[in-house]
Design a protein around this motif. Structure first.
Motif, mmCIF file in Angstrom:
data_model
loop_
_atom_site.group_PDB
_atom_site.id
_atom_site.type_symbol
_atom_site.label_atom_id
_atom_site.label_comp_id
_atom_site.label_asym_id
_atom_site.label_seq_id
_atom_site.Cartn_x
_atom_site.Cartn_y
_atom_site.Cartn_z
ATOM 1 N N GLY A 1 0.906 -1.426 0.034
ATOM 2 C CA GLY A 1 0.035 0.057 -0.020
ATOM 3 C C GLY A 1 0.651 1.226 0.004
ATOM 4 N N GLU A 2 1.876 1.184 0.545
ATOM 5 C CA GLU A 2 2.633 2.396 0.703
ATOM 6 C C GLU A 2 3.462 2.532 -0.534
ATOM 7 N N LYS A 3 3.812 1.522 -1.129
ATOM 8 C CA LYS A 3 4.592 1.471 -2.634
ATOM 9 C C LYS A 3 3.543 2.117 -3.714
ATOM 10 N N GLY A 4 2.035 1.611 -3.504
ATOM 11 C CA GLY A 4 1.099 2.246 -4.266
ATOM 12 C C GLY A 4 0.729 3.461 -3.937
ATOM 13 N N PHE A 5 0.970 4.168 -2.924
ATOM 14 C CA PHE A 5 0.827 5.452 -2.573
ATOM 15 C C PHE A 5 1.551 6.410 -3.266
ATOM 16 N N LYS A 6 2.639 5.938 -3.865
ATOM 17 C CA LYS A 6 3.364 6.574 -4.720
ATOM 18 C C LYS A 6 2.944 7.378 -5.700
ATOM 19 N N LYS A 7 1.877 6.851 -6.490
ATOM 20 C CA LYS A 7 1.062 7.435 -7.462
ATOM 21 C C LYS A 7 0.377 8.570 -6.904
ATOM 22 N N CYS A 8 -0.163 8.518 -5.474
ATOM 23 C CA CYS A 8 -1.150 9.516 -5.022
ATOM 24 C C CYS A 8 -0.091 10.816 -4.485
ATOM 25 N N SER A 9 1.146 10.461 -4.223
ATOM 26 C CA SER A 9 1.981 11.472 -3.394
ATOM 27 C C SER A 9 2.346 12.729 -4.561
ATOM 28 N N CYS B 1 -0.178 14.135 -5.874
ATOM 29 C CA CYS B 1 -1.230 15.144 -5.670
ATOM 30 C C CYS B 1 -1.686 15.240 -4.192
ATOM 31 N N HIS B 2 -1.017 14.405 -3.460
ATOM 32 C CA HIS B 2 -1.499 14.275 -1.846
ATOM 33 C C HIS B 2 -0.221 14.128 -1.041
ATOM 34 N N SER B 3 -0.475 14.914 0.171
ATOM 35 C CA SER B 3 0.626 14.637 1.104
ATOM 36 C C SER B 3 0.084 13.625 1.984
ATOM 37 N N ILE B 4 0.738 13.107 2.843
ATOM 38 C CA ILE B 4 0.393 11.810 3.821
ATOM 39 C C ILE B 4 1.084 12.384 5.212
ATOM 40 N N GLU B 5 1.946 13.198 5.413
ATOM 41 C CA GLU B 5 2.634 13.568 6.697
ATOM 42 C C GLU B 5 1.649 14.117 7.616
ATOM 43 N N SER B 6 1.853 14.124 9.042
ATOM 44 C CA SER B 6 1.049 14.626 9.945
ATOM 45 C C SER B 6 1.121 16.083 9.588
ATOM 46 N N GLY B 7 0.269 16.916 9.583
ATOM 47 C CA GLY B 7 0.397 18.375 9.439
ATOM 48 C C GLY B 7 0.669 18.557 8.007
ATOM 49 N N GLY B 8 0.533 17.685 7.237
ATOM 50 C CA GLY B 8 1.011 18.040 5.705
ATOM 51 C C GLY B 8 0.226 18.965 5.083
ATOM 52 N N ALA B 9 0.921 19.524 4.142
ATOM 53 C CA ALA B 9 0.043 20.695 3.297
ATOM 54 C C ALA B 9 -0.842 20.011 2.276
ATOM 55 N N ASP C 1 -4.868 -3.001 0.085
ATOM 56 C CA ASP C 1 -3.622 -2.571 0.678
ATOM 57 C C ASP C 1 -3.382 -1.049 0.891
ATOM 58 N N LEU C 2 -3.869 -0.275 -0.148
ATOM 59 C CA LEU C 2 -3.727 1.236 0.060
ATOM 60 C C LEU C 2 -4.503 1.814 1.259
#
Length: 180
Positions: free
Chosen positions: A76-84, A86-94, A163-164
């Motif tokens: 799921g983390e590997k699949g999130f690379k496509k999402c990154s 356009c999206h941030s995943i960090e706590s407090g991310g912009a 997974d994602l």
């Protein structure tokens, strides 16, 4: 008329003749054939004018609740690379092109401050992003929320969505409980 004007006129005339001759030659050499049907079908959203009650509602999205316990968070983390992109995943991310996704599982929809959601998602702001809602949205965002600004085509495979979503669940201060 001077000789210089004659040269300029002759060069423009010659360029035009060469252009016409090359177009004629290209037509003689190249014979395009129209396809009997489109090679790539473009799905067009229904205008909503009249819906046939007997028509099927569309493809059924497989539930993922049973798959979440055995989902591969690393995949799921590997699949999130496509999402990154356009999206941030960090706590407090912009917010980027899309809203920040920290704590998205069980979060109220259209609730990230400072992000301008589409009208359809703003209309869903009384609901939460539970596991099945995320599953349906990630399968085909434009079908789940017609008019959404999200340009992602979706994930066809249910195990990839599981997974994602399992990875997204972990990206929270207090991860949501897994369904039973």
């Amino acid at each position: 008329m001077s000789l210089e004007n004659n040269k300029a006129f002759a060069s423009v005339l010659t360029a035009g003749i060469i252009l016409l001759a090359s177009g004629f030659a290209a037509t003689m050499l190249y014979h395009p054939q129209d396809l009997e049907e489109n090679a790539f079908k473009i799905e067009v959203a229904d205008s909503g004018a009249e819906v046939d009650a007997a028509a099927p509602a569309g493809p059924v999205i497989e539930p993922i609740s049973a798959l979440l316990a055995s989902a591969d968070i690393a995949a799921g983390e590997k699949g999130f690379k496509k999402c990154s992109a356009c999206h941030s995943i960090e706590s407090g991310g912009a917010n980027k092109i899309g809203p920040a996704l920290w704590g998205v599982v069980d979060r109220t929809r259209a609730s990230v401050d400072g992000f301008s959601y589409s009208d359809v998602l703003n209309g869903m702001n009384s609901e939460t992003w539970d596991y099945e809602a995320l599953n349906e949205f990630l399968a085909k965002p434009k079908a789940y929320a017609p008019g959404t600004k999200m340009g992602f085509a979706g994930l066809k495979k249910v195990d990839q969505r599981a997974d994602l979503i399992a990875y997204l669940r972990q990206q929270s201060d207090s991860p949501a409980a897994l369904p039973e």
